[in-house]
Write an enzyme that holds these catalytic residues in place. Structure first.
Site, PDB file in Angstrom:
ATOM      1  N   ASP A 106       0.868  -1.187   0.000  1.00  0.00           N
ATOM      2  CA  ASP A 106       0.000   0.000   0.000  1.00  0.00           C
ATOM      3  C   ASP A 106       0.898   1.229   0.000  1.00  0.00           C
ATOM      4  OD1 ASP A 106      -2.353   1.633   0.354  1.00  0.00           O
ATOM      5  OD2 ASP A 106      -1.805   1.846   2.451  1.00  0.00           O
ATOM      6  N   SER A 107       0.271   2.389  -0.141  1.00  0.00           N
ATOM      7  CA  SER A 107       1.011   3.648  -0.079  1.00  0.00           C
ATOM      8  C   SER A 107       1.508   3.933   1.335  1.00  0.00           C
ATOM      9  CB  SER A 107       0.106   4.782  -0.542  1.00  0.00           C
ATOM     10  OG  SER A 107      -1.083   4.788   0.235  1.00  0.00           O
ATOM     11  N   CYS A 144      -4.270  -1.332  -1.957  1.00  0.00           N
ATOM     12  CA  CYS A 144      -4.456   0.116  -2.074  1.00  0.00           C
ATOM     13  C   CYS A 144      -5.443   0.320  -3.215  1.00  0.00           C
ATOM     14  CB  CYS A 144      -3.115   0.767  -2.402  1.00  0.00           C
ATOM     15  SG  CYS A 144      -3.233   2.530  -2.795  1.00  0.00           S
ATOM     16  N   GLU A 176      -4.945   8.960   9.822  1.00  0.00           N
ATOM     17  CA  GLU A 176      -3.526   8.819  10.195  1.00  0.00           C
ATOM     18  C   GLU A 176      -3.208   9.592  11.463  1.00  0.00           C
ATOM     19  OE1 GLU A 176      -0.651   8.772   7.176  1.00  0.00           O
ATOM     20  OE2 GLU A 176      -1.789   7.278   6.057  1.00  0.00           O
ATOM     21  N   CYS A 235     -11.435   3.105  -0.047  1.00  0.00           N
ATOM     22  CA  CYS A 235     -10.086   3.560   0.299  1.00  0.00           C
ATOM     23  C   CYS A 235      -9.688   2.774   1.538  1.00  0.00           C
ATOM     24  CB  CYS A 235     -10.101   5.057   0.582  1.00  0.00           C
ATOM     25  SG  CYS A 235      -8.564   5.662   1.302  1.00  0.00           S
ATOM     26  N   HIS A 295      -8.182   3.340   4.171  1.00  0.00           N
ATOM     27  CA  HIS A 295      -8.318   3.930   5.506  1.00  0.00           C
ATOM     28  C   HIS A 295      -9.761   3.914   6.022  1.00  0.00           C
ATOM     29  CE1 HIS A 295      -4.411   5.450   4.355  1.00  0.00           C
ATOM     30  NE2 HIS A 295      -4.240   6.060   5.525  1.00  0.00           N
TER      31      HIS A 295
HETATM   32  N1  DGL Z   1      -4.179   3.626   0.279  1.00  0.00           N
HETATM   33  C1  DGL Z   1      -4.835   4.664  -0.489  1.00  0.00           C
HETATM   34  C2  DGL Z   1      -6.075   4.086  -1.167  1.00  0.00           C
HETATM   35  O1  DGL Z   1      -6.646   3.105  -0.752  1.00  0.00           O
HETATM   36  C3  DGL Z   1      -5.214   5.827   0.398  1.00  0.00           C
HETATM   37  C4  DGL Z   1      -4.063   6.656   0.849  1.00  0.00           C
HETATM   38  C5  DGL Z   1      -3.346   7.377  -0.276  1.00  0.00           C
HETATM   39  O2  DGL Z   1      -3.907   8.311  -0.888  1.00  0.00           O
HETATM   40  O3  DGL Z   1      -2.243   6.983  -0.560  1.00  0.00           O
HETATM   41  O4  DGL Z   1      -6.500   4.613  -2.171  1.00  0.00           O
END
Ligand code: DGL
Length: 276
Positions: A17-18, A80, A159, A191, A193
Site C-alpha cells: 500500500d502507499s 491500495c 492517520e 479507500c 483507511h
Molecule cells: N491507500 C490509499 C487508497 O486506498 C489511500 C491513501 C493514499 O492516498 O495513498 O487509495
C-alpha cells in the site's frame, strides 16, 4: 504434487500500500487466513497515492512488486484502492505470479447485494476519478447507478488517529451529504483507511445503507485464488517469521500505527530504499 509447487505454498503473500492504510487489508488476511505468512510494504515516503497521476502510481507499483518478488512471495495483494485502480490491469500481464487488488472484490459484492441498484463509492480523488468501481460494478450489474465521492480529508484524519473526533464527524457529514438525494442502499468504502471510520459512517448513513468493506472481500478473494492455484499454506512448515513489515520512511510511526490496529504485536518495521 510437484516439489516446487509444494514448497511454494509456504512462501509469504506480498501485500503493499502507499502506507498504513493497507494494514486494514493485511488485518483481514491475518483473520481469515491465519496460516498465511505476509510480507507487507508501506510506501510511507511517497504517500499519498490518491492525488498522484496514473503514470506515477504505475511506476511506484512496479518498483514495489520487484521488491516483493525479490523476497520470494507466492502471490501479491495490491492493498491500495488507488494502485488497484491505476496500476493493476497495466501490470498484471507482466506478472507470472497471481496478483489481486481490492477494487474487483468490493465491486462484485456491492453489485450483488444492492436491492435498488443504487451504489455509492467513496475513495481518493484518483480512485473516484478513474471510475474503476463503476466499470467493475457494471460487469456484474449493468443497470446499476453508481455515484462516487472523493473524500481526501479522511486519510490524514485517520492517520492522525482522529477516528471518533468531532472534527472527523463534521467532515464525514459534509462529504456524505452528497448522497442524501441519491437514495443509495449500498456504499463502498473504496479507500484502505475508511474501514477504520466504519462505525461513524454507518451512523451517518443509517441502517438502510449497507457498507461494503473491500478489505474483507479481498481476503475472501485471496483465499479462493490460493485454493485454485493449490497455494494454500497448510501451516505444517514452522520456524519462519509469519509477518514482516517494510517501509520507505518513518518506520517507528508506522509500527505504532500497525500496533494500534493489527491483531498481533509487531516488533519492528524495516526501512528500505525502494527507488534503488
Ligand atoms: N491507500 C490509499 C487508497 O486506498 C489511500 C491513501 C493514499 O492516498 O495513498 O487509495
Amino acid at each position: 504434487m510437484d516439489q516446487s509447487v509444494e514448497n511454494k505454498k509456504y512462501a509469504p503473500i506480498g501485500v503493499f500500500d502507499s502506507g498504513v492504510g493497507g494494514l486494514t487489508v493485511a488485518r483481514e488476511i491475518m483473520r481469515q487466513l491465519p496460516q498465511e505468512r505476509i510480507i507487507y510494504f508501506g510506501d510511507t515516503a511517497r504517500v499519498p497515492y490518491g492525488s498522484k497521476s496514473k503514470e506515477t502510481i504505475i511506476r511506484y507499483s512496479r518498483q514495489i512488486i520487484h521488491f516483493l518478488e525479490s523476497k520470494g512471495v507466492k502471490a501479491i495483494v495490491v492493498a491500495c484502492n488507488t494502485a488497484s485502480a491505476f496500476a493493476l490491469e497495466e501490470i498484471r500481464p507482466e506478472m507470472k505470479m497471481p496478483i489481486i487488488g481490492v477494487v474487483k472484490p468490493g465491486a462484485r459484492v456491492a453489485a450483488q447485494i444492492t436491492k435498488n441498484g443504487r451504489i455509492g463509492v467513496i475513495g481518493t480523488e484518483g480512485t473516484v476519478g478513474s471510475r474503476i468501481y463503476t466499470e467493475m460494478i457494471h460487469r456484474h450489474n449493468p443497470e446499476a447507478v453508481v455515484e462516487g465521492k472523493a473524500c481526501p480529508l479522511f486519510v490524514p484524519l485517520v492517520e492522525e488517529g482522529w477516528l471518533k473526533d468531532p472534527v472527523t464527524i463534521e467532515v464525514a457529514k459534509r462529504y456524505l451529504s452528497s448522497f442524501q438525494e441519491s437514495d443509495i442502499d449500498t456504499l463502498i468504502l473504496g479507500c484502505t483507511h475508511y474501514p477504520l471510520l466504519r462505525s461513524m459512517i454507518h451512523e451517518i448513513m443509517g441502517e438502510q445503507v449497507n457498507l461494503v468493506n473491500p478489505a474483507y472481500e479481498t481476503a475472501q478473494g485471496l483465499k479462493r485464488l490460493l485454493e485454485q492455484r493449490q497455494l494454500v499454506n497448510d501451516g505444517r512448515e514452522t520456524g519462519r517469521p509469519m509477518y514482516q513489515f517494510y517501509v520507505s520512511d518513518a518506520a517507528e510511526k508506522f509500527k505504532n500505527f500497525a500496533n494500534s490496529i493489527l491483531p498481533c504485536e509487531i516488533e519492528k518495521a524495516r526501512l528500505i530504499h525502494i527507488e534503488e
